[in-house]
Design an enzyme around this catalytic site. Sequence first.
Site, PDB file in Angstrom:
ATOM      1  N   ASN A 160       0.840  -1.196   0.000  1.00 53.58           N
ATOM      2  CA  ASN A 160       0.000   0.000   0.000  1.00 53.58           C
ATOM      3  C   ASN A 160       0.875   1.246   0.000  1.00 53.58           C
ATOM      4  O   ASN A 160       1.709   1.424   0.885  1.00 53.58           O
ATOM      5  CB  ASN A 160      -0.900   0.034   1.242  1.00 53.58           C
ATOM      6  CG  ASN A 160      -1.961   1.109   1.146  1.00 53.58           C
ATOM      7  OD1 ASN A 160      -2.853   1.023   0.300  1.00 53.58           O
ATOM      8  ND2 ASN A 160      -1.856   2.125   1.967  1.00 53.58           N
ATOM      9  N   GLU A 161       0.719   2.064  -1.020  1.00 54.87           N
ATOM     10  CA  GLU A 161       1.401   3.365  -1.081  1.00 54.87           C
ATOM     11  C   GLU A 161       2.872   3.284  -0.652  1.00 54.87           C
ATOM     12  O   GLU A 161       3.279   3.853   0.375  1.00 54.87           O
ATOM     13  CB  GLU A 161       0.657   4.398  -0.237  1.00 54.87           C
ATOM     14  CG  GLU A 161      -0.714   4.733  -0.789  1.00 54.87           C
ATOM     15  CD  GLU A 161      -1.400   5.884  -0.075  1.00 54.87           C
ATOM     16  OE1 GLU A 161      -1.005   6.227   1.051  1.00 54.87           O
ATOM     17  OE2 GLU A 161      -2.339   6.446  -0.659  1.00 54.87           O
ATOM     18  N   GLU A 319      -8.194   4.890  -4.524  1.00 55.71           N
ATOM     19  CA  GLU A 319      -8.706   5.518  -3.293  1.00 55.71           C
ATOM     20  C   GLU A 319      -9.014   6.990  -3.545  1.00 55.71           C
ATOM     21  O   GLU A 319      -8.207   7.694  -4.167  1.00 55.71           O
ATOM     22  CB  GLU A 319      -7.646   5.517  -2.182  1.00 55.71           C
ATOM     23  CG  GLU A 319      -7.321   4.198  -1.560  1.00 55.71           C
ATOM     24  CD  GLU A 319      -6.263   4.370  -0.458  1.00 55.71           C
ATOM     25  OE1 GLU A 319      -6.175   5.452   0.148  1.00 55.71           O
ATOM     26  OE2 GLU A 319      -5.522   3.405  -0.233  1.00 55.71           O
ATOM     27  N   TRP A 327      -6.749  13.799   8.076  1.00 56.96           N
ATOM     28  CA  TRP A 327      -5.330  14.073   8.322  1.00 56.96           C
ATOM     29  C   TRP A 327      -4.869  15.437   7.812  1.00 56.96           C
ATOM     30  O   TRP A 327      -3.688  15.741   7.845  1.00 56.96           O
ATOM     31  CB  TRP A 327      -4.470  12.962   7.710  1.00 56.96           C
ATOM     32  CG  TRP A 327      -4.907  12.536   6.331  1.00 56.96           C
ATOM     33  CD1 TRP A 327      -5.704  11.468   6.030  1.00 56.96           C
ATOM     34  CD2 TRP A 327      -4.590  13.167   5.083  1.00 56.96           C
ATOM     35  NE1 TRP A 327      -5.919  11.397   4.675  1.00 56.96           N
ATOM     36  CE2 TRP A 327      -5.230  12.418   4.067  1.00 56.96           C
ATOM     37  CE3 TRP A 327      -3.827  14.276   4.719  1.00 56.96           C
ATOM     38  CZ2 TRP A 327      -5.139  12.756   2.710  1.00 56.96           C
ATOM     39  CZ3 TRP A 327      -3.733  14.602   3.372  1.00 56.96           C
ATOM     40  CH2 TRP A 327      -4.385  13.851   2.391  1.00 56.96           C
ATOM     41  N   LYS A 368     -10.649   7.190  12.453  1.00 53.69           N
ATOM     42  CA  LYS A 368     -12.098   7.087  12.698  1.00 53.69           C
ATOM     43  C   LYS A 368     -12.868   8.314  12.236  1.00 53.69           C
ATOM     44  O   LYS A 368     -14.069   8.239  12.029  1.00 53.69           O
ATOM     45  CB  LYS A 368     -12.393   6.755  14.158  1.00 53.69           C
ATOM     46  CG  LYS A 368     -11.819   7.705  15.165  1.00 53.69           C
ATOM     47  CD  LYS A 368     -12.182   7.206  16.555  1.00 53.69           C
ATOM     48  CE  LYS A 368     -11.253   7.714  17.632  1.00 53.69           C
ATOM     49  NZ  LYS A 368      -9.846   7.347  17.414  1.00 53.69           N
ATOM     50  N   PHE A 369     -12.186   9.459  12.046  1.00 53.35           N
ATOM     51  CA  PHE A 369     -12.914  10.628  11.556  1.00 53.35           C
ATOM     52  C   PHE A 369     -12.771  10.798  10.048  1.00 53.35           C
ATOM     53  O   PHE A 369     -13.015  11.870   9.507  1.00 53.35           O
ATOM     54  CB  PHE A 369     -12.491  11.884  12.325  1.00 53.35           C
ATOM     55  CG  PHE A 369     -12.873  11.794  13.773  1.00 53.35           C
ATOM     56  CD1 PHE A 369     -14.205  11.607  14.128  1.00 53.35           C
ATOM     57  CD2 PHE A 369     -11.913  11.832  14.774  1.00 53.35           C
ATOM     58  CE1 PHE A 369     -14.570  11.481  15.459  1.00 53.35           C
ATOM     59  CE2 PHE A 369     -12.275  11.712  16.106  1.00 53.35           C
ATOM     60  CZ  PHE A 369     -13.618  11.532  16.456  1.00 53.35           C
ATOM     61  N   HIS A 370     -12.344   9.743   9.364  1.00 54.40           N
ATOM     62  CA  HIS A 370     -12.264   9.766   7.899  1.00 54.40           C
ATOM     63  C   HIS A 370     -13.611   9.340   7.352  1.00 54.40           C
ATOM     64  O   HIS A 370     -14.207   8.374   7.822  1.00 54.40           O
ATOM     65  CB  HIS A 370     -11.181   8.774   7.453  1.00 54.40           C
ATOM     66  CG  HIS A 370     -10.704   8.994   6.055  1.00 54.40           C
ATOM     67  ND1 HIS A 370     -11.493   8.749   4.956  1.00 54.40           N
ATOM     68  CD2 HIS A 370      -9.509   9.415   5.576  1.00 54.40           C
ATOM     69  CE1 HIS A 370     -10.792   9.015   3.860  1.00 54.40           C
ATOM     70  NE2 HIS A 370      -9.584   9.432   4.205  1.00 54.40           N
TER      71      HIS A 370
HETATM   72  C1  GAL Z   1      -4.214   6.616   2.082  1.00 54.79           C
HETATM   73  C2  GAL Z   1      -3.978   5.192   2.563  1.00 54.79           C
HETATM   74  C3  GAL Z   1      -5.245   4.615   3.172  1.00 54.79           C
HETATM   75  C4  GAL Z   1      -5.847   5.593   4.141  1.00 54.79           C
HETATM   76  C5  GAL Z   1      -6.113   6.887   3.421  1.00 54.79           C
HETATM   77  C6  GAL Z   1      -6.777   7.924   4.265  1.00 54.79           C
HETATM   78  O1  GAL Z   1      -3.026   7.298   1.909  1.00 54.79           O
HETATM   79  O2  GAL Z   1      -3.574   4.380   1.510  1.00 54.79           O
HETATM   80  O3  GAL Z   1      -4.933   3.403   3.825  1.00 54.79           O
HETATM   81  O4  GAL Z   1      -4.968   5.799   5.192  1.00 54.79           O
HETATM   82  O5  GAL Z   1      -4.908   7.405   2.970  1.00 54.79           O
HETATM   83  O6  GAL Z   1      -6.996   9.126   3.544  1.00 54.79           O
END
Ligand code: GAL
Length: 683
Positions: A160-161, A319, A327, A368-370
Amino acid sequence: MAGTTYPPHHQLRWPHKLGIAYGGDYNPEQWPEEVWAEDVALMREAGVNLVSVGIFSWALLEPSEGAYEFGWLDRVLDLLHEGGIAVDLATPTAAPPAWLLRRYPEIRPRTREGQVLGPGARNGFCPSSPAYARAAARITEQLGKRYGSHPAVVLWHVHNEYGGHVPACYCEVSAAAFRDWLRERYSGDLTALNQAWGTAFWGQRYGEWEEIEPPRLAPTAVNPAQQLDFARFSSDAYLECFRRERDLLRALTPQIPVTTNFMASTCKNIDYWRWASEVDVVANDHYLKAELPDNHIDLAMAADLTRSLAGGAPWLLLEHSTSAVNWQPRNLAKRPGELRRNSLAHLARGADGLMFFQWRAARSGAEKFHSAMVPHGGTDHRIWREVVGLGADLAALREVRGSRVVPDVAMLWDWQSWWAQELEWRPSVDLSYQDAIYSWYERLWRAHLTVDFAHPQADLSAYPLVLVPSLYLMTDAAAANLRRYVAAGGTAVVSFFSGIVDEHDTVHPGGYPGVLRDLLGLRVAEFLPLRAGQSVTLEEPTPDGGTPEGGMTGDLWAEDLLPDRADPVWTYVDGPAAGGPAVTRHRFGDGTAWYVSTRLRGTALDRVLRRAYADAGVRPPAGVPDGLEVVRRVGGRGEFLVAINHTGTDLSVPGHGTEQLTGATCAGELLVPAGAVRVLRTR
Ligand code: GAL
């Protein structure tokens, strides 16, 4: 010395049976099993057909070394398959388990400052660690063997990333791997390395390979060529991690394509031009810079860059978010209709799949706030209704899949130049590569021109116009490429601080702008960076002494420019270069090269670009109102015009055909209501 090579794109393989992919990251392990059946039912309601599973599940799948618990994953995959949902199955190697980091502490990455990063988060591993490589290979192989023939699995999501949280590791193992990488790059010739790094400066000469270290924290600025090679090495070290897992999976399941999620426009430390041809499907993650005014333009740029990495082929948005992320400093929620506009803007620019992070909003943990497809509040919620609406849109748009975006112009983009330009001790701290690129891209977006990004050594012959915002690092080969392109009739626009150094951050000989002097027909005697907040006025003198459109202003930078063959078009009225040329035009072979020696933005930049459009024969589409994003995709099943209204007013564009979301026939004018999206099939 072995140069940096860029493998050609091969045909990307795509799980076509999916149609337009729709779904998100699915983390069933965070929920009691009773919820899973409801998940599948809701996925069906929303039109979801693909979910990414198991991205961070290593500690659950392998709770201790060599002991596996696959039961829960078996049940999830079976359930999804019964529900007709396909799976993008991840290798969980971005989340090394606590037992692994305890048993093999050397896996823990070390920062430039020497701090060892501990467990409790994710991505905490050294990409050069043999212990990590062995463990990652083992879990990958287990997954490949167990699920390679599972009918739900259509795509492998490796890791992942890469490079997401840890740009590089500076530990002793990494240092040894860096030395091996250097030995290969310089064919075992330490003298060549000393030469390339300019180690005569500050007495940095190396007498033995063992003396070389990563560019760790040092008393002051570390050798820039060393830093550049370390950035290349670190990007390659992650690429090796990807290749190892990909090759294992390809050997076990040659029928299943393999991808990994890029962060194309935001991740500085991975050279994605080198990665693009290594994946079967180019996939990207994009998050809106929520507070940026007109953040949809930055989104369009990321999508165009991703498509360019895919060589123009359809790609997968792996995504994005349904609403706020968690974040950013202030996590602004998307407003009604924004989810659809954002999603279909990616589709307009070549995405054949739209996925979200994540399916169900988490109750615990750092995210959790995503936002998610299923919010904390459940399905009686605006977000859920928009998620279902988007699923219906994508079903209506299935014929768009496989078509290709029609670009108008190209812009050069290079991660290595980005690295080099932003090392310490440049002429001005205000130089920002992303700002240089974005401020030009934004003007093209507003002119309704679709941009392909190109590596500086890529074939440019298909484009009438090539834009080169501040490309500080240019190899001889890149400069020869641009020269060839212009000589054959192309038009280029180059801005200040381009063509200055080679791949070792060594200034090209003979004065600025190095390898671009003959193409641009000028020399730069001296850089004249401006004070913070200072601006300079430019005018376009005419024979009768007037300035046809009035003056315009630049900032950040000016130059003492000495044109030998170029024609001055705008000159500096004031500032440190007052009276001298500011913007020039040079006929070179059958083409034209423009040079812009200060930072122009907005309508001032438009004035220069309009001249270049005229030279290049580029005609921004007429009759498209401001704030309406219009992109064309063309394929075997027709030509599609995607129109996205980013304003609060109904807008229209000329068009004939059938509108795909409403079924309406359009004869002469396509109406796009305020904030809405329309997709016209024109033939
Ligand atoms: C991405 C990551 C995901 C999640 C997401 C939140 O960078 O691949 O797992 O953390 O950000 O925005």
